[in-house]
Write a protein that holds these residues in place. Structure first.
Motif, PDB file in Angstrom:
ATOM      1  N   SER A  92       1.002  -1.212  -0.038  1.00 24.54           N
ATOM      2  CA  SER A  92      -0.154   0.007   0.071  1.00 24.54           C
ATOM      3  C   SER A  92       0.862   1.269   0.071  1.00 24.54           C
ATOM      4  CB  SER A  92      -0.960   0.115   1.100  1.00 24.54           C
ATOM      5  OG  SER A  92      -1.837  -1.191   1.158  1.00 24.54           O
ATOM      6  N   LEU A  93       0.407   2.097  -0.674  1.00 24.51           N
ATOM      7  CA  LEU A  93       1.242   3.355  -1.088  1.00 24.51           C
ATOM      8  C   LEU A  93       0.517   4.498   0.149  1.00 24.51           C
ATOM      9  CD1 LEU A  93       1.430   3.466  -4.658  1.00 24.51           C
ATOM     10  CD2 LEU A  93       3.163   2.743  -3.155  1.00 24.51           C
ATOM     11  N   ARG A  94       1.376   5.305   0.748  1.00 26.89           N
ATOM     12  CA  ARG A  94       1.051   6.453   1.682  1.00 26.89           C
ATOM     13  C   ARG A  94       0.989   7.563   1.082  1.00 26.89           C
ATOM     14  NH1 ARG A  94       2.659   5.550   7.311  1.00 26.89           N
ATOM     15  NH2 ARG A  94       2.348   3.199   7.571  1.00 26.89           N
ATOM     16  N   VAL A  95      -0.284   8.390   1.179  1.00 25.26           N
ATOM     17  CA  VAL A  95      -0.452   9.775   0.529  1.00 25.26           C
ATOM     18  C   VAL A  95      -1.081  10.482   1.585  1.00 25.26           C
ATOM     19  CG1 VAL A  95      -1.548  10.928  -1.248  1.00 25.26           C
ATOM     20  CG2 VAL A  95      -0.940   8.378  -1.522  1.00 25.26           C
ATOM     21  N   CYS A  96      -0.314  11.570   1.848  1.00 16.87           N
ATOM     22  CA  CYS A  96      -0.617  12.569   2.703  1.00 16.87           C
ATOM     23  C   CYS A  96      -1.599  13.763   2.034  1.00 16.87           C
ATOM     24  CB  CYS A  96       0.396  13.136   3.625  1.00 16.87           C
ATOM     25  SG  CYS A  96       1.376  11.942   4.623  1.00 16.87           S
ATOM     26  N   ARG A 146     -12.710   6.409  -7.131  1.00 20.09           N
ATOM     27  CA  ARG A 146     -13.021   6.328  -8.415  1.00 20.09           C
ATOM     28  C   ARG A 146     -11.903   5.910  -9.312  1.00 20.09           C
ATOM     29  NH1 ARG A 146     -16.128   9.231 -12.553  1.00 20.09           N
ATOM     30  NH2 ARG A 146     -15.662   8.309 -14.540  1.00 20.09           N
ATOM     31  N   LEU A 147     -10.949   6.309  -8.775  1.00 20.60           N
ATOM     32  CA  LEU A 147      -9.662   5.767  -9.439  1.00 20.60           C
ATOM     33  C   LEU A 147      -9.384   4.261  -9.386  1.00 20.60           C
ATOM     34  CD1 LEU A 147      -7.103   8.338  -8.966  1.00 20.60           C
ATOM     35  CD2 LEU A 147      -8.010   8.067 -11.054  1.00 20.60           C
ATOM     36  N   THR A 148      -9.484   3.711  -7.992  1.00 24.11           N
ATOM     37  CA  THR A 148      -9.307   2.296  -7.888  1.00 24.11           C
ATOM     38  C   THR A 148     -10.479   1.343  -7.848  1.00 24.11           C
ATOM     39  OG1 THR A 148      -9.835   2.494  -5.438  1.00 24.11           O
ATOM     40  CG2 THR A 148      -7.678   2.773  -6.117  1.00 24.11           C
ATOM     41  N   GLY A 149     -11.789   1.998  -7.968  1.00 21.14           N
ATOM     42  CA  GLY A 149     -12.992   1.044  -7.818  1.00 21.14           C
ATOM     43  C   GLY A 149     -13.247   0.517  -6.510  1.00 21.14           C
ATOM     44  N   ALA A 150     -12.611   0.976  -5.630  1.00 21.17           N
ATOM     45  CA  ALA A 150     -12.737   0.458  -4.234  1.00 21.17           C
ATOM     46  C   ALA A 150     -13.443   1.567  -3.409  1.00 21.17           C
ATOM     47  CB  ALA A 150     -11.468  -0.013  -3.598  1.00 21.17           C
ATOM     48  N   GLU A 151     -14.050   0.816  -2.403  1.00 17.48           N
ATOM     49  CA  GLU A 151     -14.758   1.790  -1.091  1.00 17.48           C
ATOM     50  C   GLU A 151     -13.797   2.088  -0.197  1.00 17.48           C
ATOM     51  OE1 GLU A 151     -18.580   1.526   1.613  1.00 17.48           O
ATOM     52  OE2 GLU A 151     -18.609   0.518  -0.197  1.00 17.48           O
ATOM     53  N   ALA A 152     -13.636   3.111   0.529  1.00 19.71           N
ATOM     54  CA  ALA A 152     -12.694   3.511   1.426  1.00 19.71           C
ATOM     55  C   ALA A 152     -13.193   2.880   2.685  1.00 19.71           C
ATOM     56  CB  ALA A 152     -12.897   4.955   1.632  1.00 19.71           C
ATOM     57  N   PHE A 153     -12.052   2.351   3.356  1.00 20.38           N
ATOM     58  CA  PHE A 153     -12.357   1.875   4.837  1.00 20.38           C
ATOM     59  C   PHE A 153     -11.462   2.905   5.665  1.00 20.38           C
ATOM     60  CE2 PHE A 153     -10.217  -0.430   8.311  1.00 20.38           C
ATOM     61  CZ  PHE A 153     -11.136  -0.822   8.917  1.00 20.38           C
ATOM     62  N   ARG A 154     -12.284   3.676   6.493  1.00 21.57           N
ATOM     63  CA  ARG A 154     -12.032   4.696   7.285  1.00 21.57           C
ATOM     64  C   ARG A 154     -11.471   3.873   8.803  1.00 21.57           C
ATOM     65  NH1 ARG A 154     -14.359  10.498   5.378  1.00 21.57           N
ATOM     66  NH2 ARG A 154     -13.010  11.061   6.756  1.00 21.57           N
ATOM     67  N   PHE A 155     -10.405   4.844   9.529  1.00 23.51           N
ATOM     68  CA  PHE A 155     -10.098   4.480  10.845  1.00 23.51           C
ATOM     69  C   PHE A 155      -8.957   5.512  11.156  1.00 23.51           C
ATOM     70  CE2 PHE A 155      -7.225   2.162   8.107  1.00 23.51           C
ATOM     71  CZ  PHE A 155      -5.865   2.399   8.587  1.00 23.51           C
ATOM     72  N   ALA A 205      -8.212   3.502   3.813  1.00 21.83           N
ATOM     73  CA  ALA A 205      -7.603   2.712   3.107  1.00 21.83           C
ATOM     74  C   ALA A 205      -8.528   2.621   1.677  1.00 21.83           C
ATOM     75  CB  ALA A 205      -7.632   1.272   3.771  1.00 21.83           C
ATOM     76  N   VAL A 206      -8.012   2.955   0.697  1.00 22.34           N
ATOM     77  CA  VAL A 206      -8.789   2.781  -0.666  1.00 22.34           C
ATOM     78  C   VAL A 206      -7.922   2.191  -1.718  1.00 22.34           C
ATOM     79  CG1 VAL A 206      -9.967   4.205  -2.402  1.00 22.34           C
ATOM     80  CG2 VAL A 206      -9.676   4.965  -0.180  1.00 22.34           C
ATOM     81  N   GLY A 207      -8.244   0.961  -1.983  1.00 23.54           N
ATOM     82  CA  GLY A 207      -7.313   0.105  -2.795  1.00 23.54           C
ATOM     83  C   GLY A 207      -5.913   0.028  -2.280  1.00 23.54           C
ATOM     84  N   CYS A 208      -5.129   0.112  -3.158  1.00 29.41           N
ATOM     85  CA  CYS A 208      -3.682   0.147  -2.889  1.00 29.41           C
ATOM     86  C   CYS A 208      -3.358   1.597  -2.100  1.00 29.41           C
ATOM     87  CB  CYS A 208      -2.803  -0.449  -3.896  1.00 29.41           C
ATOM     88  SG  CYS A 208      -2.707   0.961  -5.211  1.00 29.41           S
ATOM     89  N   PHE A 209      -4.076   2.221  -1.671  1.00 24.28           N
ATOM     90  CA  PHE A 209      -3.392   3.744  -1.217  1.00 24.28           C
ATOM     91  C   PHE A 209      -3.989   4.047   0.327  1.00 24.28           C
ATOM     92  CE2 PHE A 209      -4.078   4.400  -5.679  1.00 24.28           C
ATOM     93  CZ  PHE A 209      -3.077   5.057  -5.948  1.00 24.28           C
ATOM     94  N   PHE A 210      -3.116   4.384   1.146  1.00 25.87           N
ATOM     95  CA  PHE A 210      -3.569   4.781   2.348  1.00 25.87           C
ATOM     96  C   PHE A 210      -3.554   6.418   2.590  1.00 25.87           C
ATOM     97  CE2 PHE A 210      -1.903   0.878   4.617  1.00 25.87           C
ATOM     98  CZ  PHE A 210      -2.846   0.349   4.923  1.00 25.87           C
ATOM     99  N   LEU A 211      -4.631   7.018   2.544  1.00 32.17           N
ATOM    100  CA  LEU A 211      -4.732   8.498   2.310  1.00 32.17           C
ATOM    101  C   LEU A 211      -4.642   8.669   3.993  1.00 32.17           C
ATOM    102  CD1 LEU A 211      -7.755   8.783   0.141  1.00 32.17           C
ATOM    103  CD2 LEU A 211      -5.251   8.632  -0.429  1.00 32.17           C
ATOM    104  N   MET A 212      -3.814   9.691   4.339  1.00 29.13           N
ATOM    105  CA  MET A 212      -3.487  10.120   5.761  1.00 29.13           C
ATOM    106  C   MET A 212      -3.862  11.743   5.773  1.00 29.13           C
ATOM    107  SD  MET A 212      -0.333   7.769   6.643  1.00 29.13           S
ATOM    108  CE  MET A 212       0.602   8.351   5.495  1.00 29.13           C
ATOM    109  N   SER A 213      -4.526  12.047   6.714  1.00 28.06           N
ATOM    110  CA  SER A 213      -4.696  13.384   7.083  1.00 28.06           C
ATOM    111  C   SER A 213      -4.689  13.852   8.621  1.00 28.06           C
ATOM    112  CB  SER A 213      -5.924  14.135   6.363  1.00 28.06           C
ATOM    113  OG  SER A 213      -6.196  15.397   6.755  1.00 28.06           O
TER     114      SER A 213
END
Length: 117
Positions: free
Chosen positions: A7-11, A24-33, A42-50
């Motif tokens: 998984s790639l980390r994106v701030c 939209r890019l991954t076709g996956a639904e976000a899992f938030r925590f 967590a969305v597909g292969c991405f971890f979005l962090m804020s």
């Protein structure tokens, strides 16, 4: 050790506006925590962090997150090659996690889906 995926980390500044883009890019639904004071999706292969910059600056030092079959096996293999276990194994939202510094200085997080003992 069996590495199952990466998984790639994106701030991001605004998690709520970033999630639909990555869904939209991954076709996956976000899992938030939450991870401390940081909101994660967590969305597909991405971890979005804020969150607070003080916490994000630490998380940015981790190159990527690797899904493994078993964190205990990862500890054994990492130790055998001279890696330093920086944190963990610790419980995570979906299993266990650890952070290791490889002999070349790269830092990675390893996670499994096994419940903590």
């Amino acid at each position: 050790m069996d590495i199952l995926g990466t998984s790639l980390r994106v701030c991001v500044d605004d998690l709520d506006s970033a999630i639909p883009v990555y869904e939209r890019l991954t076709g996956a639904e976000a899992f938030r925590f939450q991870r401390g004071g940081v909101s994660v999706a967590a969305v597909g292969c991405f971890f979005l962090m804020s969150g607070p910059e003080a916490e994000l600056s630490i998380l940015r030092k981790i190159t990527a997150t690797l899904a493994v079959k078993d964190v205990d096996e990862a500890v054994a293999d990492l130790t055998a090659v001279g890696a330093q276990i920086v944190a963990g194994p610790l419980p995570a939202p979906v299993g266990r996690t650890l952070v290791a510094r490889h002999p070349d200085g790269s830092v990675f997080e390893y996670v499994d889906r096994n419940p903590a003992d």
